[in-house]
Motif scaffolding. Structure first.
Motif, PDB file in Angstrom:
ATOM      1  N   THR A  47       4.452 -14.382  -9.665  1.00 51.37           N
ATOM      2  CA  THR A  47       3.887 -15.146  -8.247  1.00 51.37           C
ATOM      3  C   THR A  47       4.878 -15.181  -7.305  1.00 51.37           C
ATOM      4  OG1 THR A  47       3.930 -17.209  -9.039  1.00 51.37           O
ATOM      5  CG2 THR A  47       1.814 -16.168  -9.526  1.00 51.37           C
ATOM      6  N   GLU A  48       4.509 -15.333  -6.015  1.00 51.09           N
ATOM      7  CA  GLU A  48       5.654 -15.569  -5.235  1.00 51.09           C
ATOM      8  C   GLU A  48       6.424 -17.040  -5.463  1.00 51.09           C
ATOM      9  OE1 GLU A  48       4.732 -17.446  -0.832  1.00 51.09           O
ATOM     10  OE2 GLU A  48       4.469 -15.318  -0.744  1.00 51.09           O
ATOM     11  N   GLU A  49       5.499 -18.055  -5.938  1.00 47.53           N
ATOM     12  CA  GLU A  49       5.951 -19.586  -6.304  1.00 47.53           C
ATOM     13  C   GLU A  49       7.117 -19.544  -7.350  1.00 47.53           C
ATOM     14  OE1 GLU A  49       2.914 -18.540  -5.701  1.00 47.53           O
ATOM     15  OE2 GLU A  49       2.572 -19.649  -3.632  1.00 47.53           O
ATOM     16  N   ASP A  50       6.562 -18.718  -8.278  1.00 46.60           N
ATOM     17  CA  ASP A  50       7.438 -18.658  -9.642  1.00 46.60           C
ATOM     18  C   ASP A  50       8.829 -17.907  -9.203  1.00 46.60           C
ATOM     19  OD1 ASP A  50       5.441 -19.871 -11.263  1.00 46.60           O
ATOM     20  OD2 ASP A  50       4.912 -17.841 -12.050  1.00 46.60           O
ATOM     21  N   TRP A  51       8.749 -16.894  -8.265  1.00 48.05           N
ATOM     22  CA  TRP A  51       9.984 -16.279  -7.910  1.00 48.05           C
ATOM     23  C   TRP A  51      10.938 -17.010  -7.200  1.00 48.05           C
ATOM     24  CZ3 TRP A  51      11.514 -15.474  -2.703  1.00 48.05           C
ATOM     25  CH2 TRP A  51      12.606 -14.479  -2.789  1.00 48.05           C
ATOM     26  N   ALA A  52      10.338 -17.789  -6.180  1.00 51.18           N
ATOM     27  CA  ALA A  52      11.107 -18.644  -5.373  1.00 51.18           C
ATOM     28  C   ALA A  52      11.773 -20.140  -6.174  1.00 51.18           C
ATOM     29  CB  ALA A  52      10.284 -19.367  -4.116  1.00 51.18           C
ATOM     30  N   GLU A  53      10.958 -20.541  -6.931  1.00 57.19           N
ATOM     31  CA  GLU A  53      11.422 -21.495  -7.830  1.00 57.19           C
ATOM     32  C   GLU A  53      12.601 -21.165  -8.758  1.00 57.19           C
ATOM     33  OE1 GLU A  53      10.077 -25.087 -10.938  1.00 57.19           O
ATOM     34  OE2 GLU A  53       8.793 -23.462 -10.681  1.00 57.19           O
ATOM     35  N   ARG A  54      12.633 -20.032  -9.329  1.00 53.44           N
ATOM     36  CA  ARG A  54      13.879 -19.349  -9.998  1.00 53.44           C
ATOM     37  C   ARG A  54      14.742 -19.153  -9.098  1.00 53.44           C
ATOM     38  NH1 ARG A  54      15.762 -17.286 -14.595  1.00 53.44           N
ATOM     39  NH2 ARG A  54      16.880 -15.459 -14.742  1.00 53.44           N
TER      40      ARG A  54
END
Length: 369
Positions: A354-361
């Motif tokens: 997901t976009e959110e998982d990518w951004a958090e990483r």
């Protein structure tokens, strides 16, 4: 020139010239930061598209506006960060920002390496002068990437490229589909098969492969159009647009292939909604459009040269081809047969990032929390 808070996280794009995948990924990252109350801003020499207007959240964009010569650009970057010695290490969005940051004397910066040199060189063999210039640029970039920051990529392919070109060990953060109306629904083909491709129209996207394969399927016995009323929508602009339109016309496909150019997000969503099969035989570092298609329930055809194929090798939702253009015909024929039969409909869709998982990483790797 507008100023950002001294502790704001800077994301550097040298010049914002189009709304491509790199720019949209920056919007995803700044959206996550804004949602977690972490100050951030985009830093650029010049914003030609009004990036903030494409964001659904407040987005400060700082334009340095130097004289557009390399030494003046780099000097402006050096001055900007010299005035912010306590700011968190910035994030460079791509190869050229990493090159300029190194030449500006910055150390410890992070880099989102969207593509490596092998993915954006011209298809024609470069001259000796250009080969030498590329080797020197790669060495400069490698020096900057090894100065203490993190190099972040989206695929195993790009990680291997970074090892080869820069001798750095990159971290993988897999990008998800970009935010939008991405409701999943099955695609049943009745009498009309609607195919879709979304990309910049450049040589590495291999649109010509698609066109020649479709022409071959029309020349077969029976022709594809006798099996189903097929049509192809091509979305995007680029330097190869005129050439691809000429190929489509010369192959007698102009009545079935439509080149839309740039479309609004609303129009793009409508094209996704009516599509039954997504085509992406490109060579590229990742390939976000494939994720966006799958999240909508659209099966895809892609090449192993797309980094996103790392996670799509074992699902009937994706036909992954390998090798040269001669693999395109059989791959496309198989993808069309699967779409017509609904082969993927009895299998759960693949688990996608997901976009959110990518951004958090990315934020975690940059130590921006």
């Amino acid at each position: 020139m507008p100023q950002a808070p001294l502790r704001s996280r800077a994301i550097v794009i040298t010049e914002i010239e189009a709304m491509g995948g790199a720019e949209r990924s920056v919007l995803a990252l700044t959206r996550w930061l804004h949602g977690h109350n972490i100050p951030c801003h985009v830093l650029t020499y010049a914003d030609h598209v009004g990036l903030a207007q494409h964001a659904d959240h407040p987005l400060p964009v700082v334009e340095l506006r130097p004289t557009m010569r390399a030494r003046h650009k780099i000097a402006s970057l050096r001055r900007y960060f010299a005035a912010r010695p306590e700011a968190p290490h910035p994030l460079m969005s791509g190869y050229q920002p990493a090159l300029h940051a190194t030449l500006a004397g910055l150390h410890g910066f992070h880099c989102l390496m969207h593509d490596t040199p092998s993915l954006f060189e011209d298809p024609a063999p470069p001259s000796f002068k250009r080969r030498v210039a590329r080797v020197m640029s790669d060495r400069i970039v490698a020096h900057g990437l090894r100065s203490g920051g993190r190099t972040i990529v989206t695929s195993e392919y790009l990680r291997q490229e970074c090892r080869r070109a820069f001798h750095v060990e990159a971290d993988i953060a897999r990008m998800g589909g970009l935010r939008g109306a991405t409701s999943f629904h099955p695609r049943h083909v009745s009498t009309r098969l609607q195919m879709l491709s979304v990309s910049r129209i450049e040589s590495n996207k291999r649109i010509d492969w698609i066109l020649r394969a479709l022409s071959a399927l029309e020349a077969a016995h029976p022709p594809l159009s006798s099996r189903v009323d097929w049509h192809l929508d091509l979305v995007g602009r680029g330097s190869a647009l005129d050439a691809m339109q000429e190929i489509a016309a010369s192959l007698g496909l102009a009545h079935r292939v439509r080149f839309h150019g740039y479309v609004s997000d609303v129009d793009l969503e409508q094209l996704y909604n009516r599509a039954h099969l997504f085509l992406m035989p490109a060579v590229q570092g990742y390939g976000i459009p494939a994720i966006e298609a799958l999240t909508r329930g659209i099966p895809i055809l892609l090449h192993r040269d797309s980094g996103v194929s790392d996670i799509l090798l074992s699902t009937p939702w994706a036909v992954v081809i390998e090798g040269a253009e001669d693999a395109m015909l059989s791959g496309l024929n198989r993808a069309i047969r699967n779409a017509l039969s609904g082969a993927q409909l009895n299998v759960p869709p693949p688990l996608l990032p997901t976009e959110e998982d990518w951004a958090e990483r990315v934020v975690t790797l940059c130590r921006w929390l």
